[in-house]
Design an enzyme around this catalytic site. Sequence first.
Site, PDB file in Angstrom:
ATOM      1  N   LEU A 142       0.814  -1.210   0.000  1.00  0.00           N
ATOM      2  CA  LEU A 142       0.000   0.000   0.000  1.00  0.00           C
ATOM      3  C   LEU A 142       0.854   1.270   0.000  1.00  0.00           C
ATOM      4  O   LEU A 142       1.699   1.469   0.872  1.00  0.00           O
ATOM      5  CB  LEU A 142      -0.925   0.008   1.220  1.00  0.00           C
ATOM      6  CG  LEU A 142      -1.854   1.227   1.337  1.00  0.00           C
ATOM      7  CD1 LEU A 142      -2.755   1.362   0.114  1.00  0.00           C
ATOM      8  CD2 LEU A 142      -2.688   1.125   2.608  1.00  0.00           C
ATOM      9  N   HIS A 143       0.603   2.125  -0.986  1.00  0.00           N
ATOM     10  CA  HIS A 143       1.317   3.395  -1.083  1.00  0.00           C
ATOM     11  C   HIS A 143       0.552   4.378  -1.948  1.00  0.00           C
ATOM     12  O   HIS A 143      -0.209   4.001  -2.834  1.00  0.00           O
ATOM     13  CB  HIS A 143       2.724   3.188  -1.667  1.00  0.00           C
ATOM     14  CG  HIS A 143       2.733   2.714  -3.098  1.00  0.00           C
ATOM     15  ND1 HIS A 143       2.386   1.432  -3.456  1.00  0.00           N
ATOM     16  CD2 HIS A 143       3.026   3.369  -4.255  1.00  0.00           C
ATOM     17  CE1 HIS A 143       2.483   1.302  -4.777  1.00  0.00           C
ATOM     18  NE2 HIS A 143       2.852   2.459  -5.284  1.00  0.00           N
ATOM     19  N   PHE A 144       0.754   5.654  -1.656  1.00  0.00           N
ATOM     20  CA  PHE A 144       0.309   6.758  -2.492  1.00  0.00           C
ATOM     21  C   PHE A 144       1.558   7.457  -3.017  1.00  0.00           C
ATOM     22  O   PHE A 144       2.626   7.383  -2.411  1.00  0.00           O
ATOM     23  CB  PHE A 144      -0.524   7.758  -1.680  1.00  0.00           C
ATOM     24  CG  PHE A 144      -1.810   7.197  -1.133  1.00  0.00           C
ATOM     25  CD1 PHE A 144      -3.019   7.400  -1.786  1.00  0.00           C
ATOM     26  CD2 PHE A 144      -1.816   6.465   0.058  1.00  0.00           C
ATOM     27  CE1 PHE A 144      -4.202   6.883  -1.278  1.00  0.00           C
ATOM     28  CE2 PHE A 144      -2.990   5.942   0.572  1.00  0.00           C
ATOM     29  CZ  PHE A 144      -4.189   6.149  -0.105  1.00  0.00           C
TER      30      PHE A 144
END
Length: 435
Positions: free
Chosen positions: A234-236
């Site tokens: 999970l990453h932005f």
Amino acid sequence: MEMKLTIKRVPTVVSNYQDDADKPRAGCGRNCLGDCCLPASKLPLYAFKLNPAKRSQEGAASTKLLVDILLSEWEDRMARGLFRYDVTACETKVIPGNLGFVAQLNEGRHLKKRPTEFRVDRVLQPFDPAKFNFTKVGQEEVLFQFENGDGDDSYFLNDAPIIAVDRAPNVVAINVSPIEYGHVLLIPRVLDRLPQKIDPESFLLALQMAAEAASPYFRLGYNSLGAFATINHLHFQAYYLSVPFPVEKAATLKIPLSEDTMKNGVTVSKLINYPVRGLVFEGGNTLEDLANVVSNACIWLQDNNVPYNVLISDCGKRVFLFPQCYAEKQALGEVSQELLDTQVNPAVWEISGHIVLKRRSDYEEASETSAWKLLAEVSLSEERFEEVKAYIFSAAGLVLSDEEEEEASEGKGTTTFAPVPVSPMPVAEGCLVHQ
């Protein structure tokens, strides 16, 4: 027998440790973000204020705290030689036309990368610790922890223990293959090893970062699997670009909602006369209101295997949501060879109008027509988009007003037509990075 859709593609290298992720190692031997090193480590800490709308006692200057620190730390990593190329040397131009698409020539971004087979027909895939993930990143690539300070003022500490005792810490790290100045990754709860999957808590964190930055030229983006995310952790992403994105200038059609639905202050529109169909969520009485509505929409998309991209704009006040199908078309052989030869992967930045080109010929010949042609292949059909929109509204608890229901049944539609006003920041010709 289930058909597996895959495409051969070159993953973006976001960390200097990515190429070695599949090599066996005896022990750690370095300061990483894994359980072996991070809990006992000290890292810089940015603690954001509890209420981003509340101005600090120090006044307007304090609103630039995140901007100044992030860019200062990012430039420090550039000086240390941690990036794979100098993105500030990449040629960039605004393409003439109604929307002002931004083209960048970035010939270094796709070089020296290993082609991998990437499954594109599953938006949700389990986390695989054997593949590269952000726990394998070296701590020198981390700019700071990003945590809620639970107070009225933000603050920064150059050296702090991992303070999130009840959960894994959130960290901000450089993207070593940057698209623009200040390109970073926001990695929520890094030690929890979450797959690339939006949830209300992580999406609220991304909105809080946009609000804390307090700059309309700092945007966050999200790509689901199947929509050109290449790391299933999970990453932005986020970076600065000191001109408006074309999608921010596009006209929108407001969708009337019932009075009960409007109590949370969130409004919804759909893009008009833009090559990719999408929804625009705005407002909210609180950041939590906006985060809950958008994350519920995203959860429906990922649970129902619809790839999508998200752009967080206007200091966290506006969110663009794009269901897309380019990778599926690519796997099925439905994308023209002309478009494939450009090697452009239309993820959130490209869809928003910042198009990274790998070949000089494509850059020199770039036009609004060529940008539109590429992005139109990304979009769902009108019929499929309306079908998906109805499901999204149901999942997010959005109820149309009686007026909208009546007009929809008569095939009329609403008449609100509002081009979004965005005033470009004065910048020197050819200079599109934050100064």
